[in-house]
Scaffold this motif. Structure first.
Motif, PDB file in Angstrom:
ATOM      1  N   SER A   1       0.167   8.952 -10.632  1.00 47.40           N
ATOM      2  CA  SER A   1      -0.692   8.118  -9.792  1.00 47.40           C
ATOM      3  C   SER A   1      -2.005   8.838  -9.493  1.00 47.40           C
ATOM      4  O   SER A   1      -3.093   8.241  -9.569  1.00 47.40           O
TER       5      SER A   1
ATOM      6  N   GLY B   1       6.946   2.745  -4.655  1.00 51.25           N
ATOM      7  CA  GLY B   1       7.836   2.188  -3.649  1.00 51.25           C
ATOM      8  C   GLY B   1       9.294   2.360  -4.013  1.00 51.25           C
ATOM      9  O   GLY B   1      10.144   2.653  -3.162  1.00 51.25           O
TER      10      GLY B   1
ATOM     11  N   LEU C   1       2.339   9.996  -0.345  1.00 50.03           N
ATOM     12  CA  LEU C   1       1.879   8.640  -0.668  1.00 50.03           C
ATOM     13  C   LEU C   1       0.644   8.280   0.157  1.00 50.03           C
ATOM     14  O   LEU C   1      -0.300   7.650  -0.358  1.00 50.03           O
TER      15      LEU C   1
ATOM     16  N   MET D   1      -2.919   7.300  -1.329  1.00 50.71           N
ATOM     17  CA  MET D   1      -3.634   6.064  -0.998  1.00 50.71           C
ATOM     18  C   MET D   1      -5.029   6.370  -0.466  1.00 50.71           C
ATOM     19  O   MET D   1      -6.008   5.708  -0.835  1.00 50.71           O
TER      20      MET D   1
ATOM     21  N   THR E   1      -5.928  -3.221   1.136  1.00 52.54           N
ATOM     22  CA  THR E   1      -5.120  -2.260   0.387  1.00 52.54           C
ATOM     23  C   THR E   1      -4.148  -1.523   1.304  1.00 52.54           C
ATOM     24  O   THR E   1      -2.971  -1.323   0.960  1.00 52.54           O
TER      25      THR E   1
ATOM     26  N   ALA F   1      -0.090  -1.795   0.906  1.00 55.03           N
ATOM     27  CA  ALA F   1       0.661  -0.568   0.635  1.00 55.03           C
ATOM     28  C   ALA F   1       1.630  -0.261   1.771  1.00 55.03           C
ATOM     29  O   ALA F   1       2.790   0.117   1.531  1.00 55.03           O
ATOM     30  N   THR F   2       1.186  -0.430   3.012  1.00 50.97           N
ATOM     31  CA  THR F   2       2.062  -0.150   4.152  1.00 50.97           C
ATOM     32  C   THR F   2       3.268  -1.078   4.156  1.00 50.97           C
ATOM     33  O   THR F   2       4.413  -0.644   4.393  1.00 50.97           O
TER      34      THR F   2
ATOM     35  N   TYR G   1       5.696   0.040   1.270  1.00 52.71           N
ATOM     36  CA  TYR G   1       6.459   1.257   1.536  1.00 52.71           C
ATOM     37  C   TYR G   1       7.415   1.073   2.723  1.00 52.71           C
ATOM     38  O   TYR G   1       8.520   1.629   2.734  1.00 52.71           O
TER      39      TYR G   1
END
Length: 387
Positions: free
Chosen positions: A71, A95, A117, A121, A135, A139-140, A143
């Motif tokens: 990543s 994830g 992570l 991010m 974003t 993402a939150t 996860y």
């Protein structure tokens, strides 16, 4: 379908390979939607992102670290090529990695991975300059969903394992009680057999002595004594046959306890699987004591730990200490000093049975609650048993 699901559950790499293939298919779709020649490295990076998913359960830490590293590398490639549109849907595997670490490793490792992570991010947002708020929200949510799912499934799996372990303990205890019942009945039959045979033989000896004295002076009395001998012998033989026929069925060797330290380790391992925290301390040579003493130790530990598991609350713990001296084996089982009625109580014969067993071995037994609230079982079994 259910059979296939059970078969697939026993082969996790097949299911993980299918998941990796799904992620790579998303990468291919993204690649095809923008078929420019310079995008081929993007497909290679997507493949390297998806590949570690295959080993996510076999090597969870290595797999998670590999995906996270790719990543970072993908973000650097976007920054180097100046192409923020080079997206990687395969990064959904981040994830999956978080879920795997929480569910199959531990929360601490999952929390460390979550921190990386967050750094990933932040780095991506600084480099690519996408819509920050959207974003972060996506993402939150992703996860958080992975973490909550892992917590739920790991708790359910732990519950299922504990229930299975308790069922195994209950089944083992049931078989043990059945074996004890058979042994008790055999002891009773042997006692009856001894009484019948000893009585019959004693009568026959007395009658034979009387017949030998009366054979010349009183033949009729001697004949009567011989008849009594014959009758008594037939009755004793019939009783002997009846009793022996009850003993012909053998108890399965699987139900017989494994003596010595191996047997104690087996009991402790079974109790730990059922949720009882047990610390076992063995001192001295315990594998060469007599079978009766070894069986006594085994049964006392088994019964004591079973009682702790039943009555010592939601987080039961116990310490088992077995120490051999020159003349005796000293056994002590102490719990963590709590009590609860969550689990079903036994028949109430556990302490009685332990006292009877210790008495047979000519030992001493002390049981009771200590000032700190813990329950203690202490037994001293002599190495040499004198009848």
């Amino acid at each position: 379908m259910r059979r296939f699901s059970l078969w697939l559950r026993g082969k996790p790499m097949i299911a993980d390979s299918a998941l990796a293939l799904v992620f790579f298919a998303l990468e291919v779709v993204t690649f095809v939607s923008s078929p420019r020649e310079e995008r081929w490295p993007q497909l290679v990076v997507g493949f390297l992102i998806c590949l570690p998913v295959v080993w996510r359960r076999k090597y969870p830490r290595v797999s998670a670290a590999s995906i996270l590293s790719m990543s970072y590398f993908a973000t650097l490639m976007m920054w180097a090529t100046g192409d923020p549109a080079a997206e990687h849907p395969g990064l959904l595997a981040l994830g999956v990695s978080l879920y795997t670490l929480v569910a199959y490793v531990d929360r601490r490792t999952g929390a460390i991975f979550a921190c990386f992570l967050a750094l990933d991010m932040t780095f991506s947002l600084l480099v690519i300059r996408q819509d920050v708020i959207l974003t972060i929200i996506i993402a939150t949510l992703l996860y958080a969903l992975a973490w909550i799912t892992a917590e739920f499934l790991s708790a359910r799996r732990a519950y299922d394992e504990e229930v299975a372990a308790r069922l195994e303990v209950a089944e083992y205890e049931r078989d043990r009680r059945a074996e004890d019942a058979v042994a008790t009945e055999r002891t009773r039959i042997a006692r009856e057999l001894h009484d019948v045979v000893a009585h019959a033989v004693s009568v026959m000896i007395v009658q034979a002595d009387g017949a030998s004295y009366a054979v010349d002076s009183n033949p009729a009395l001697a004949k009567k004594a011989l008849g009594n001998i014959s009758s008594t012998g037939r009755d004793a033989l019939a009783e002997l046959r009846r009793t022996v026929s009850l003993l012909r069925t053998e108890v399965s060797s699987d139900l017989m306890p494994q003596h010595g330290t191996a047997g104690l380790a087996k009991v402790v391992e079974m109790m730990r699987a059922a949720g009882l925290g047990v610390r076992l301390e063995l001192t001295g040579e315990l594998d060469d004591v007599s079978p009766s003493v070894s069986l006594g130790i085994h049964r006392l530990v088994q019964e004591s730990l079973t009682n702790v598991l039943r009555h010592a609350g939601a987080n039961p713990k116990a310490r088992v200490t077995v120490r051999r001296t020159e003349t005796a084996v000293l056994l002590e089982v102490v719990d963590n000093g709590t009590s609860s009625s969550t689990f079903a109580h036994g028949s109430g014969n556990g302490l009685v049975g332990m006292r009877e067993r210790v008495a047979v071995l000519h030992g001493t037994l002390e049981t009771g609650r200590r000032p700190d609230g813990s329950w203690r079982v202490y037994a001293e079994l002599p190495l040499e048993i004198h009848d």
